[in-house]
Motif scaffolding. Structure first.
Motif, PDB file in Angstrom:
ATOM      1  N   ILE A  20      28.316  22.648  -5.992  1.00 21.96           N
ATOM      2  CA  ILE A  20      28.709  21.354  -6.548  1.00 21.96           C
ATOM      3  C   ILE A  20      27.484  20.452  -6.606  1.00 21.96           C
ATOM      4  CG2 ILE A  20      30.129  19.298  -6.228  1.00 21.96           C
ATOM      5  CD1 ILE A  20      32.166  21.017  -4.767  1.00 21.96           C
ATOM      6  N   ASP A  21      27.277  19.857  -7.747  1.00 26.10           N
ATOM      7  CA  ASP A  21      26.190  18.896  -7.892  1.00 26.10           C
ATOM      8  C   ASP A  21      26.692  17.530  -7.412  1.00 26.10           C
ATOM      9  OD1 ASP A  21      24.131  17.255  -8.600  1.00 26.10           O
ATOM     10  OD2 ASP A  21      24.361  17.504 -10.770  1.00 26.10           O
ATOM     11  N   TYR A  22      26.446  17.229  -6.145  1.00 27.85           N
ATOM     12  CA  TYR A  22      26.969  16.008  -5.552  1.00 27.85           C
ATOM     13  C   TYR A  22      26.305  14.747  -6.098  1.00 27.85           C
ATOM     14  CZ  TYR A  22      29.659  18.734  -2.216  1.00 27.85           C
ATOM     15  OH  TYR A  22      30.573  19.599  -1.657  1.00 27.85           O
ATOM     16  N   SER A  23      25.188  14.902  -6.795  1.00 30.31           N
ATOM     17  CA  SER A  23      24.553  13.714  -7.374  1.00 30.31           C
ATOM     18  C   SER A  23      25.410  13.103  -8.482  1.00 30.31           C
ATOM     19  CB  SER A  23      23.169  14.075  -7.938  1.00 30.31           C
ATOM     20  OG  SER A  23      23.283  14.940  -9.065  1.00 30.31           O
ATOM     21  N   GLN A  24      26.399  13.853  -8.978  1.00 28.50           N
ATOM     22  CA  GLN A  24      27.298  13.327 -10.013  1.00 28.50           C
ATOM     23  C   GLN A  24      28.024  12.061  -9.551  1.00 28.50           C
ATOM     24  OE1 GLN A  24      29.568  16.650 -12.306  1.00 28.50           O
ATOM     25  NE2 GLN A  24      29.331  17.421 -10.229  1.00 28.50           N
ATOM     26  N   PHE A 139      34.252  15.296 -13.145  1.00 30.08           N
ATOM     27  CA  PHE A 139      33.240  16.046 -12.415  1.00 30.08           C
ATOM     28  C   PHE A 139      33.724  17.482 -12.278  1.00 30.08           C
ATOM     29  CE2 PHE A 139      31.829  12.096  -9.782  1.00 30.08           C
ATOM     30  CZ  PHE A 139      31.067  11.653 -10.851  1.00 30.08           C
ATOM     31  N   LEU A 140      32.818  18.442 -12.540  1.00 29.21           N
ATOM     32  CA  LEU A 140      33.146  19.864 -12.442  1.00 29.21           C
ATOM     33  C   LEU A 140      32.220  20.538 -11.442  1.00 29.21           C
ATOM     34  CD1 LEU A 140      33.376  20.808 -16.246  1.00 29.21           C
ATOM     35  CD2 LEU A 140      35.218  19.950 -14.782  1.00 29.21           C
ATOM     36  N   THR A 141      32.682  21.664 -10.896  1.00 30.48           N
ATOM     37  CA  THR A 141      31.786  22.524 -10.137  1.00 30.48           C
ATOM     38  C   THR A 141      30.906  23.275 -11.133  1.00 30.48           C
ATOM     39  OG1 THR A 141      33.331  24.382 -10.156  1.00 30.48           O
ATOM     40  CG2 THR A 141      33.519  22.820  -8.325  1.00 30.48           C
ATOM     41  N   GLU A 142      29.893  23.967 -10.635  1.00 31.74           N
ATOM     42  CA  GLU A 142      28.984  24.657 -11.544  1.00 31.74           C
ATOM     43  C   GLU A 142      29.655  25.789 -12.307  1.00 31.74           C
ATOM     44  OE1 GLU A 142      25.276  25.751  -9.782  1.00 31.74           O
ATOM     45  OE2 GLU A 142      24.852  23.716  -9.074  1.00 31.74           O
TER      46      GLU A 142
END
Length: 252
Positions: A20-24, A139-142
């Motif tokens: 997961i790109d938590y910077s989102q 927001f999505l996971t990779e």
């Protein structure tokens, strides 16, 4: 917890080690809160990783006599407490159908879709309130699973629960879900004439037929004529149903 899990789907199960790109999420809640302060509609955010509500706005429409913090803490248990049983089963079915639909989309398109449907809440006075509920992922996971989704709740202009429609950003296609057949049917969004759009927009503002006629410099009979043609075009019987259709199908 077992009941709450009925609102989640193995196709969107986010594992503890998911990428997961938590910077989102940097400061995004401030923008959501700012928008909720300007809107009469209720907003809340679902976190599919935590299986919880991350944010619930203070608008009382969705709260059934509770505070926003109480609803946030309840999460999906709120539905089991405040949705009538028949509609609760409907929501579970819509939820499964929505994830089945979503799984077939390309990852790059998944944020472009919004699902809309109607169901009844039981408010603090034990009255049924028909609401419209819209949900879209942001927001999505990779690997393309929904991490967070924003939901908007408003009073429905429909006459009954259901009315499940998926729309896509910048597309004239609509997908309607037949609950009984458990199937999605695609159709093209209806096109309104300029006059029909004017009349529908002014009706949404609360103007009556004579007031609309004065506003657009025609007779009341002309307004009635265009309304009748509009009702026939979109398959409704009255202005309340027309407004519900327009909202659910993004005609206004």
């Amino acid at each position: 917890m077992e009941e709450i899990n009925r609102f989640f789907n193995e196709k969107n199960e986010i594992e503890s080690d998911a990428k997961i790109d938590y910077s989102q999420r940097n400061d995004y809640l401030e923008a959501v809160k700012a928008f909720s302060r300007m809107s009469y509609q209720s907003l809340y955010i679902i976190d599919y990783f935590d299986k919880a509500f991350e944010y619930v706005s203070d608008n009382p429409l969705f709260l059934c006599g509770m505070t926003s913090e109480e609803v946030k803490n309840l999460g999906y248990a709120f539905y089991f407490k405040n949705v009538k049983p028949a509609d609760l089963e409907l929501l579970v079915k819509i939820n499964k159908a929505g994830f089945d639909f979503y799984e077939k989309l390309s990852i790059e398109d998944r944020k472009k879709y919004t699902i809309s449907y109607d169901f009844c809440l039981i408010n603090e006075r034990k009255n049924e309130v028909l609401i419209n509920h819209k949900l879209t992922p942001f927001f999505l996971t990779e690997d393309g699973k929904i991490w967070k989704a924003i939901c908007m709740v408003s009073l429905s202009n429909a006459q009954s629960s259901g009315n499940v429609v998926i729309s896509k950003e910048r597309s004239d296609d609509l997908w309607n879900y037949d609950v009984d057949a458990d199937k999605w049917f695609i159709e093209e969004k209806k096109k309104l004439s300029q006059r029909e759009h004017e009349i529908l927009s002014l009706s949404a503002s609360g103007l009556k037929i004579t007031e609309i006629a004065d506003k657009i410099f025609v007779t009341a009979d002309t307004v009635k004529f265009h309304r009748k043609k509009l009702f026939e075009k979109i398959g409704v019987n009255n202005i309340a149903e027309a407004l519900a259709y327009a909202k659910n199908n993004k005609l206004l």
